[in-house]
Design a protein around this motif. Structure first.
Motif, PDB file in Angstrom:
ATOM      1  N   LEU A 179     -23.135 -27.661  29.895  1.00 36.47           N
ATOM      2  CA  LEU A 179     -23.260 -28.250  28.557  1.00 36.47           C
ATOM      3  C   LEU A 179     -24.561 -29.043  28.561  1.00 36.47           C
ATOM      4  O   LEU A 179     -24.592 -30.215  28.926  1.00 36.47           O
ATOM      5  CB  LEU A 179     -22.053 -29.168  28.268  1.00 36.47           C
ATOM      6  N   VAL A 180     -25.643 -28.348  28.216  1.00 39.22           N
ATOM      7  CA  VAL A 180     -26.938 -29.026  28.310  1.00 39.22           C
ATOM      8  C   VAL A 180     -27.611 -29.270  26.963  1.00 39.22           C
ATOM      9  O   VAL A 180     -28.440 -30.163  26.838  1.00 39.22           O
ATOM     10  CB  VAL A 180     -27.908 -28.282  29.275  1.00 39.22           C
ATOM     11  N   GLU A 181     -27.259 -28.465  25.968  1.00 32.94           N
ATOM     12  CA  GLU A 181     -27.908 -28.630  24.663  1.00 32.94           C
ATOM     13  C   GLU A 181     -26.921 -28.347  23.539  1.00 32.94           C
ATOM     14  O   GLU A 181     -26.174 -27.363  23.611  1.00 32.94           O
ATOM     15  CB  GLU A 181     -29.032 -27.599  24.499  1.00 32.94           C
ATOM     16  N   THR A 182     -26.972 -29.146  22.472  1.00 26.36           N
ATOM     17  CA  THR A 182     -26.121 -28.822  21.324  1.00 26.36           C
ATOM     18  C   THR A 182     -26.676 -27.592  20.610  1.00 26.36           C
ATOM     19  O   THR A 182     -25.950 -26.890  19.923  1.00 26.36           O
ATOM     20  CB  THR A 182     -26.075 -29.988  20.311  1.00 26.36           C
TER      21      THR A 182
ATOM     22  N   ASN B 239     -25.395 -32.455  30.490  1.00 24.79           N
ATOM     23  CA  ASN B 239     -26.506 -33.328  30.129  1.00 24.79           C
ATOM     24  C   ASN B 239     -25.957 -34.626  29.533  1.00 24.79           C
ATOM     25  O   ASN B 239     -25.346 -34.610  28.471  1.00 24.79           O
ATOM     26  CB  ASN B 239     -27.398 -32.582  29.120  1.00 24.79           C
ATOM     27  N   ALA B 240     -26.213 -35.726  30.226  1.00 22.95           N
ATOM     28  CA  ALA B 240     -25.751 -37.029  29.711  1.00 22.95           C
ATOM     29  C   ALA B 240     -26.927 -37.791  29.100  1.00 22.95           C
ATOM     30  O   ALA B 240     -26.921 -39.017  29.028  1.00 22.95           O
ATOM     31  CB  ALA B 240     -25.109 -37.827  30.831  1.00 22.95           C
ATOM     32  N   GLY B 241     -27.941 -37.045  28.645  1.00 23.29           N
ATOM     33  CA  GLY B 241     -29.124 -37.656  28.031  1.00 23.29           C
ATOM     34  C   GLY B 241     -30.371 -37.295  28.805  1.00 23.29           C
ATOM     35  O   GLY B 241     -30.489 -37.680  29.968  1.00 23.29           O
ATOM     36  N   ASP B 242     -31.272 -36.518  28.170  1.00 23.03           N
ATOM     37  CA  ASP B 242     -32.552 -36.178  28.827  1.00 23.03           C
ATOM     38  C   ASP B 242     -33.697 -36.645  27.931  1.00 23.03           C
ATOM     39  O   ASP B 242     -34.063 -35.994  26.965  1.00 23.03           O
ATOM     40  CB  ASP B 242     -32.635 -34.671  29.160  1.00 23.03           C
ATOM     41  N   GLY B 243     -34.254 -37.789  28.278  1.00 26.68           N
ATOM     42  CA  GLY B 243     -35.363 -38.367  27.498  1.00 26.68           C
ATOM     43  C   GLY B 243     -34.989 -38.486  26.037  1.00 26.68           C
ATOM     44  O   GLY B 243     -33.870 -38.868  25.692  1.00 26.68           O
ATOM     45  N   SER B 244     -35.919 -38.085  25.169  1.00 25.58           N
ATOM     46  CA  SER B 244     -35.655 -38.176  23.724  1.00 25.58           C
ATOM     47  C   SER B 244     -35.059 -36.878  23.204  1.00 25.58           C
ATOM     48  O   SER B 244     -34.982 -36.670  21.994  1.00 25.58           O
ATOM     49  CB  SER B 244     -36.960 -38.444  22.965  1.00 25.58           C
ATOM     50  N   HIS B 245     -34.657 -36.006  24.104  1.00 18.93           N
ATOM     51  CA  HIS B 245     -34.279 -34.654  23.703  1.00 18.93           C
ATOM     52  C   HIS B 245     -32.850 -34.524  23.182  1.00 18.93           C
ATOM     53  O   HIS B 245     -32.632 -34.374  21.989  1.00 18.93           O
ATOM     54  CB  HIS B 245     -34.550 -33.711  24.894  1.00 18.93           C
ATOM     55  N   GLU B 246     -31.851 -34.580  24.080  1.00 21.60           N
ATOM     56  CA  GLU B 246     -30.469 -34.314  23.652  1.00 21.60           C
ATOM     57  C   GLU B 246     -29.455 -35.194  24.391  1.00 21.60           C
ATOM     58  O   GLU B 246     -29.716 -35.658  25.513  1.00 21.60           O
ATOM     59  CB  GLU B 246     -30.127 -32.839  23.911  1.00 21.60           C
TER      60      GLU B 246
ATOM     61  N   GLY C  78     -35.419 -31.845  28.919  1.00 20.84           N
ATOM     62  CA  GLY C  78     -35.179 -30.479  29.416  1.00 20.84           C
ATOM     63  C   GLY C  78     -34.784 -30.398  30.882  1.00 20.84           C
ATOM     64  O   GLY C  78     -34.581 -29.308  31.411  1.00 20.84           O
ATOM     65  N   ILE C  79     -34.642 -31.556  31.552  1.00 24.42           N
ATOM     66  CA  ILE C  79     -34.389 -31.523  33.000  1.00 24.42           C
ATOM     67  C   ILE C  79     -33.002 -30.942  33.328  1.00 24.42           C
ATOM     68  O   ILE C  79     -32.844 -30.223  34.317  1.00 24.42           O
ATOM     69  CB  ILE C  79     -34.587 -32.931  33.636  1.00 24.42           C
ATOM     70  N   SER C  80     -32.006 -31.198  32.487  1.00 28.05           N
ATOM     71  CA  SER C  80     -30.659 -30.690  32.767  1.00 28.05           C
ATOM     72  C   SER C  80     -30.651 -29.167  32.781  1.00 28.05           C
ATOM     73  O   SER C  80     -30.011 -28.538  33.615  1.00 28.05           O
ATOM     74  CB  SER C  80     -29.668 -31.173  31.712  1.00 28.05           C
ATOM     75  N   LYS C  81     -31.363 -28.597  31.840  1.00 27.96           N
ATOM     76  CA  LYS C  81     -31.430 -27.131  31.766  1.00 27.96           C
ATOM     77  C   LYS C  81     -32.086 -26.589  33.043  1.00 27.96           C
ATOM     78  O   LYS C  81     -31.602 -25.626  33.642  1.00 27.96           O
ATOM     79  CB  LYS C  81     -32.220 -26.716  30.534  1.00 27.96           C
TER      80      LYS C  81
END
Ligand code: NCD
Length: 382
Positions: free
Chosen positions: A77-80, A197-204, A182-185
């Motif tokens: 679960l990395v991006e909505t 992904n529990a938060g990657d920068g300003s991304h998701e 994008g690091i989680s991906k």
């Protein structure tokens, strides 16, 4: 004993001692074998009967298998952006049972017993980290917290090396918070474990948007007629991005409101209406979602003066009047009280859903952990 195998060992034909009739033994993957008489003494006929019986079972089994397939089949679960409406609704529905469960006296079941989960937080967090920890523990998993202070990143080891090292310990899930977008991906493509992904920068920040959606769903039951304002530091906010994607997929109308310099350049590509004034943007809104001003991401740029910012964009009882009469207030926390939100309003449980959001966070994360582990068992661990 007289016997013959058909269909690469799935069907065995054999004769019992003292009987001339052919018996069949049929074994489908992940099912108990079935034994029965074919009712014939002739091998050719027995083969036909067994094959017919076998294909009937396969068909039935396939239908049952399809029925039991979850809507959300992913193991990360990395991006909505990866989620469609049905998958989002599925996760929200799966969380429902945990809302009730989390209010019960004994808050522990062992459905994730023996599973290993790592909380890998390379950015400060109390709320999200503990929420995942509570969720994992309530489901009986072993959770290991790694914070940036203990990390070998400080010893010059690269992040991806650290991930490979942890992956060698055979974890089931890695929960990752990191300032890099994008690091989680990236991590999910190099490890065997599942990644959340529990938060990657300003991304998701997918689980935050899911818990926000669950909070809203509990109040309004549906999204189709809702107007939701997302206000403040849109540019640096992963919460804003994930919420815009999830809430619009669920059918809500979104207004984003903020100073021009905090609206992303590509904001027009998102399904939102854009405002720079609270009065106009809050008009007729059911929910007002405030965002934390991301001070740590506003480096080298001018930070607005707290007083003048609050006057223009800070949410207080007066500005809330621009929205619908009984509009609710949300904030992902942590809050800059008196900067983006009035402290009294934030604590007013008749208007503010902030504490409710925290409670929904645990339920959503329990559901996400359970779904992902089930998908691993179904699709890769078998
Ligand atoms: C958010 C985050 O970290 O992205 N908070 C949270 O997850 N509880 C919002 C924020 O820090 O502003």
């Amino acid at each position: 004993m007289n016997s013959k195998f058909l269909k690469s060992d799935h069907i065995k034909l054999y004769k019992r001692e003292n009987s001339n009739y052919w018996q069949m033994k049929i074994k489908l993957p992940r099912q108990k074998s079935i034994r029965s008489s074919t009712g014939t003494k002739i091998l050719k006929e027995a083969e036909k009967i067994a094959l017919k019986y076998y294909s009937g079972l396969i068909k039935k089994n396939y239908i049952n298998f399809k029925k039991s397939q979850p809507v959300f089949k992913k193991i990360h679960l990395v991006e909505t952006a990866d989620l469609n409406k049905k998958e989002i609704e599925y996760i929200l529905n799966e969380s429902k049972k945990y809302i009730k469960f989390n209010k019960s006296k004994i808050k522990k079941i062992n459905i994730l017993e023996g599973r290993t989960i790592f909380n890998l937080f390379f950015e400060d967090s109390t709320r999200t980290r503990t929420s995942f920890e509570v969720a994992a523990k309530r489901l009986g998993a072993d959770i290991i917290n790694v914070s940036v202070r203990d990390s070998s990143i400080n010893k010059g080891e690269t992040l991806l090396d650290t991930m490979t090292t942890i992956n060698s310990m055979n974890p089931d899930i890695l929960i990752v918070r990191h300032p890099e977008e994008g690091i989680s991906k990236k991590i999910s493509s190099i490890v065997e474990a599942s990644v959340i992904n529990a938060g990657d920068g300003s991304h998701e920040h997918p689980t935050q948007a899911l818990l926000d959606a669950l909070t809203i769903k509990n109040k309004f039951k549906k999204f189709s007629k809702l107007k939701i304002a997302i206000c403040g530091d849109i540019l640096h906010s992963r919460v804003a991005r994930s919420n815009i994607i999830i809430l619009s997929k669920l059918g809500a109308k979104i207004n984003v409101i903020g100073p021009k310099e905090w609206l992303p350049k590509n904001i027009k590509k998102f399904p939102v209406n854009i405002f720079t004034e609270m009065k106009k943007g809050l008009y007729n809104c059911d929910v007002v979602m405030m965002l934390r001003i991301q001070k740590e991401r506003i480096v080298g740029k001018i930070m607005p003066n707290q007083k003048s910012y609050f006057k223009k964009y800070g949410l207080d009882y007066n500005k809330l009047k621009y929205a619908k009469k009984n509009a609710f207030v949300m904030h992902p926390g942590p809050m800059n009280r008196g900067f983006e939100i009035d402290s009294k309003l934030a604590d007013d449980v008749t208007r503010s859903l902030i504490q409710e959001q925290v409670a929904m966070g645990v339920a959503i994360r329990m559901a996400c952990l359970e779904i992902i582990i089930n998908n691993r068992d179904r699709f890769i661990n078998d």
